[in-house]
Scaffold this motif. Structure first.
Motif, mmCIF file in Angstrom:
data_model
loop_
_atom_site.group_PDB
_atom_site.id
_atom_site.type_symbol
_atom_site.label_atom_id
_atom_site.label_comp_id
_atom_site.label_asym_id
_atom_site.label_seq_id
_atom_site.Cartn_x
_atom_site.Cartn_y
_atom_site.Cartn_z
ATOM 1 N N VAL A 86 0.840 -1.208 0.000
ATOM 2 C CA VAL A 86 0.000 0.000 0.000
ATOM 3 C C VAL A 86 0.867 1.246 0.000
ATOM 4 C CG1 VAL A 86 -1.678 1.320 1.344
ATOM 5 C CG2 VAL A 86 -1.933 -1.159 1.134
ATOM 6 N N ILE A 87 1.881 1.291 0.847
ATOM 7 C CA ILE A 87 2.767 2.457 0.911
ATOM 8 C C ILE A 87 3.545 2.626 -0.392
ATOM 9 C CG2 ILE A 87 4.823 3.415 2.054
ATOM 10 C CD1 ILE A 87 2.253 3.690 3.656
ATOM 11 N N SER A 88 3.909 1.507 -1.022
ATOM 12 C CA SER A 88 4.694 1.587 -2.269
ATOM 13 C C SER A 88 3.913 2.230 -3.403
ATOM 14 C CB SER A 88 5.146 0.180 -2.685
ATOM 15 O OG SER A 88 4.053 -0.606 -3.135
ATOM 16 N N LEU A 89 2.598 2.326 -3.264
ATOM 17 C CA LEU A 89 1.797 3.014 -4.274
ATOM 18 C C LEU A 89 2.047 4.513 -4.254
ATOM 19 C CD1 LEU A 89 -1.623 1.146 -3.755
ATOM 20 C CD2 LEU A 89 0.103 0.712 -5.522
ATOM 21 N N PHE A 90 2.600 5.006 -3.142
ATOM 22 C CA PHE A 90 2.806 6.440 -2.976
ATOM 23 C C PHE A 90 4.281 6.833 -2.910
ATOM 24 C CE2 PHE A 90 -1.128 5.101 -0.898
ATOM 25 C CZ PHE A 90 -2.067 5.879 -1.570
ATOM 26 N N THR A 91 5.130 5.914 -2.479
ATOM 27 C CA THR A 91 6.551 6.242 -2.344
ATOM 28 C C THR A 91 7.390 4.971 -2.404
ATOM 29 O OG1 THR A 91 8.221 7.265 -0.912
ATOM 30 C CG2 THR A 91 6.433 6.103 0.175
ATOM 31 N N ASN A 93 10.426 5.208 -0.869
ATOM 32 C CA ASN A 93 11.386 5.502 0.190
ATOM 33 C C ASN A 93 11.585 4.277 1.070
ATOM 34 O OD1 ASN A 93 11.897 6.439 3.176
ATOM 35 N ND2 ASN A 93 12.631 8.114 1.882
#
Length: 446
Positions: A86-91, A93
């Motif tokens: 889910v986070i990798s959809l936005f960054t 980092n």
């Protein structure tokens, strides 16, 4: 949510615990978090390939040990991968992705605190004793540490608390909702840690015992047990069926780490083999009790259950261990001395004792015959029993003090006298945790 409403300070305590776990998850170096360097690559692989590995993929095999943790139950890592996806959809980092993976343990640790309120509410006389259980578990340094990085331990502990709470809830009769709650705890346990499997057996026996006691009907009990078993099969059965298919019938995957290490070694790699206490030439008694080299299993396991960080490298001051030692001993003594004042039924006491004996025996056996690991996290599933017994002792003391003849003359005196010990010790537990956090954990783990 009745628990949150009944205990006004429960939500702030849960949130504070969650904030501390998040703070640790954000700041701790991976090099100070045992096994995370083997679990995180599995989560990364799942994120990259959108599928589960077999465990034999070269990218996730550890070059030191020659195997991957994907060969053993790793449900928490699967959830970590979901959070990371889910986070990798936005960054992309790396630090944010690692934090997302660790956040599973933050959530599980916070749920453990919440479950302590639910369990304590059913077992203790005084509200302050319920708070004391939540504080003891939530702010035990080792549990806080484990709630800040990717591992199986905290989710395994959560599954034990869920099973315990579900069985207590079921004493008044089983509904479909309560059965689903129990089945979820059993499923989490089965998908997380073999060392905690005694709680699966306790769940089975406990359900049959409580169901028959409330219905006095063998057919209804059997149907209910079948319903719970079907729920568990739906939630966890897929993993073991998959094992049977990809590991040629090895349902639990118990042989796969050795097979993987042998294959890796046959390819010309140097593999480190686990060394047991027996390999060291120690007798079982020497392993358990010999503290001459600071390796006595009982001593090191107990200390690291309370708080020993990094790769067992960073310890708390001796007087902190002494405090916990006397806190635990006194609580257990009070439980025995004032047993008639407790709300613990014999069936609960017996089940909790078995849960401790079983996990200690399994861990000690593994250390002696397979891989010497005197680490408290391997017996973390004993915490529900330890916490319940110790706090029940102080709760019983409070009841005894409040029932003294000269105290009963005043309602205020009853409240103050019945809760004073728990309040003082709860404050002490919080204070000691803050001290350990500031002087040991932050300087060495960040």
């Amino acid at each position: 949510m009745n628990t949150i409403r009944r205990y006004k300070l429960s939500l702030p305590i849960i949130l504070i615990a969650g904030f501390i776990y998040s703070y640790l998850a954000w700041n701790m170096q991976m090099g100070q978090c045992p096994d995370e360097y083997m679990r995180y690559p599995v989560a990364q692989w799942i994120v990259s390939h959108n599928s589960l590995p077999t465990g034999y993929e070269e990218e996730i095999i550890n070059p030191i040990w020659g195997f991957s943790y994907a060969l053993l139950p790793y449900f928490p890592t699967m959830v970590s991968a979901l959070f990371m996806k889910v986070i990798s959809l936005f960054t992309i980092n790396e630090h944010l992705l690692l934090f997302a993976g660790r956040f599973v343990e933050v959530v599980a640790g916070s749920i453990n605190v919440f479950l302590c309120f639910r369990i304590g509410d059913k077992l203790f006389h005084n509200k302050v004793s319920v708070y004391m259980l939540a504080i003891f578990v939530g702010f035990l340094p080792q549990i806080a540490y484990l709630s800040g990085y990717i591992n199986n331990d905290v989710v395994s502990l959560m599954s034990c608390f869920i099973i315990f709470d579900a069985l207590l809830t079921g004493t008044t009769g089983w509904t479909l909702k309560k059965s689903l709650y129990l089945a979820s705890g059993v499923s989490f346990c089965m998908l997380t840690y073999y060392f905690a499997y005694m709680w699966v057996i306790i769940a089975i026996v406990g359900y049959i015992f409580t169901s028959y006691k409330s219905t006095q009907n063998k057919i209804k009990t059997a149907k209910g047990a079948g319903t719970v078993a079907m729920m568990v099969f739906v939630m966890a059965g897929w993993y073991f069926i998959r094992n049977i298919i990809i590991y040629n019938g090895d349902v639990f995957g118990l042989n796969q780490t050795a097979i993987s290490a042998s294959m890796y070694e046959a390819e010309g790699h140097e593999v480190f083999h686990a060394i047991s206490a027996q390999d060291h030439g120690m007798s079982f008694r020497e392993m358990m009790l010999d503290n001459s080299l600071d390796i006595g299993w009982i001593r090191t396991t107990t200390r690291s259950l309370l708080g020993q960080f990094g790769y067992m490298a960073y310890t708390m001051p001796e007087y902190v261990y002494d405090f916990y030692k006397w806190f635990l001993r006194l609580g257990l003594f009070l439980l025995v001395y004032f047993k008639e004042k407790t709300k613990l039924r014999k069936s609960i006491v017996f089940s909790l004792i078995i849960s401790v004996i079983a996990v200690v025996a399994i861990s000690a056996y593994n250390s002696f015959y397979n891989d010497y690991q005197s680490q408290g996290r391997y017996i973390l599933s004993a915490i529900p029993a330890i916490g319940t017994f110790v706090i029940a002792g102080y709760d019983a003391l409070g009841e005894r003090l409040a029932s003294l003849k000269f105290v009963r003359k005043s309602k205020v005196m009853q409240v103050v006298t019945g809760n004073a010990v728990q309040v003082v010790l709860s404050i002490a537990l919080i204070g000691i945790f803050i001290y350990v956090l500031k002087t040991v954990m932050i300087p060495n783990l960040f």
